[in-house]
Design a protein around this motif. Structure first.
Motif, PDB file in Angstrom:
ATOM      1  N   GLU A  24      10.315   8.718 -10.819  1.00 36.67           N
ATOM      2  CA  GLU A  24      11.361   9.178  -9.831  1.00 36.67           C
ATOM      3  C   GLU A  24      11.511   7.995  -8.871  1.00 36.67           C
ATOM      4  O   GLU A  24      10.790   7.215  -8.616  1.00 36.67           O
ATOM      5  N   GLN A  25      12.827   7.692  -8.269  1.00 38.28           N
ATOM      6  CA  GLN A  25      12.858   6.826  -7.273  1.00 38.28           C
ATOM      7  C   GLN A  25      12.621   7.545  -5.826  1.00 38.28           C
ATOM      8  O   GLN A  25      13.344   8.257  -5.345  1.00 38.28           O
ATOM      9  N   LEU A  26      11.598   7.102  -5.495  1.00 39.20           N
ATOM     10  CA  LEU A  26      11.041   7.525  -4.212  1.00 39.20           C
ATOM     11  C   LEU A  26      10.848   6.536  -2.916  1.00 39.20           C
ATOM     12  O   LEU A  26      11.016   5.511  -3.160  1.00 39.20           O
ATOM     13  N   ALA A  27      10.696   7.236  -1.922  1.00 39.23           N
ATOM     14  CA  ALA A  27      10.555   6.055  -0.825  1.00 39.23           C
ATOM     15  C   ALA A  27       9.152   5.789  -0.829  1.00 39.23           C
ATOM     16  O   ALA A  27       8.267   6.554  -1.554  1.00 39.23           O
ATOM     17  N   PRO A  28       8.852   4.627  -0.106  1.00 35.83           N
ATOM     18  CA  PRO A  28       7.550   3.977  -0.094  1.00 35.83           C
ATOM     19  C   PRO A  28       6.420   4.957   0.125  1.00 35.83           C
ATOM     20  O   PRO A  28       5.292   5.045  -0.226  1.00 35.83           O
ATOM     21  N   GLN A  29       6.686   5.739   1.212  1.00 30.26           N
ATOM     22  CA  GLN A  29       5.846   6.660   1.983  1.00 30.26           C
ATOM     23  C   GLN A  29       5.413   7.615   0.878  1.00 30.26           C
ATOM     24  O   GLN A  29       4.338   8.070   0.513  1.00 30.26           O
ATOM     25  N   SER A  30       6.622   8.189   0.094  1.00 33.34           N
ATOM     26  CA  SER A  30       6.004   9.590  -0.744  1.00 33.34           C
ATOM     27  C   SER A  30       5.329   8.753  -2.006  1.00 33.34           C
ATOM     28  O   SER A  30       4.608   9.406  -2.780  1.00 33.34           O
ATOM     29  N   SER A  35       0.661   8.750  -5.059  1.00 38.16           N
ATOM     30  CA  SER A  35      -0.556   7.760  -5.444  1.00 38.16           C
ATOM     31  C   SER A  35      -1.730   8.116  -5.007  1.00 38.16           C
ATOM     32  O   SER A  35      -2.889   8.251  -5.636  1.00 38.16           O
ATOM     33  N   PHE A  36      -2.034   8.639  -3.728  1.00 36.14           N
ATOM     34  CA  PHE A  36      -3.219   9.014  -3.057  1.00 36.14           C
ATOM     35  C   PHE A  36      -3.589  10.275  -3.831  1.00 36.14           C
ATOM     36  O   PHE A  36      -4.812  10.525  -3.982  1.00 36.14           O
ATOM     37  N   PHE A  37      -2.478  11.521  -3.783  1.00 32.93           N
ATOM     38  CA  PHE A  37      -3.010  12.632  -4.436  1.00 32.93           C
ATOM     39  C   PHE A  37      -3.395  12.603  -5.791  1.00 32.93           C
ATOM     40  O   PHE A  37      -4.556  13.106  -6.281  1.00 32.93           O
TER      41      PHE A  37
END
Length: 93
Positions: A24-30, A35-37
């Motif tokens: 998906e095209q996501l915001a960097p924070q998302s 990635s953390f999850f």
């Protein structure tokens, strides 16, 4: 049996989070959060997978009546999947 389910569930969630992060095209924070999850679920599946392998060996050594072969094969296969997935992810970069 519970460690098999937890390992499979955590691995499935990890793969879904990696897929969502890359697809998906996501915001960097998302993307960072997904990635953390994904990493957390991969670590969880690896730890529970190793625990499941240790419990499988312990059951075969301690119990007189062994579990069915299908359960043992499933436990070893599901327990090895997180380690194989981590190896593939490390090789792909």
């Amino acid at each position: 049996m519970l460690t098999i389910l937890v390992t499979a569930g955590a691995l499935l969630l990890s793969v879904v989070f990696y897929w969502l992060k890359d697809g998906e095209q996501l915001a960097p924070q998302s993307a960072r959060l997904l990635s953390f999850f994904a990493g957390t679920m991969m670590l969880t599946s690896a730890v529970t997978g190793l625990l499941c392998l240790a419990l499988t060996v312990a059951v075969h050594r301690i119990r007189r009546d062994r579990p069915p072969l299908a359960i043992t094969v499933t436990a070893v296969f599901v327990s090895a999947m997180p380690l194989a997935t981590m190896l593939l992810l490390a090789l792909n970069g």
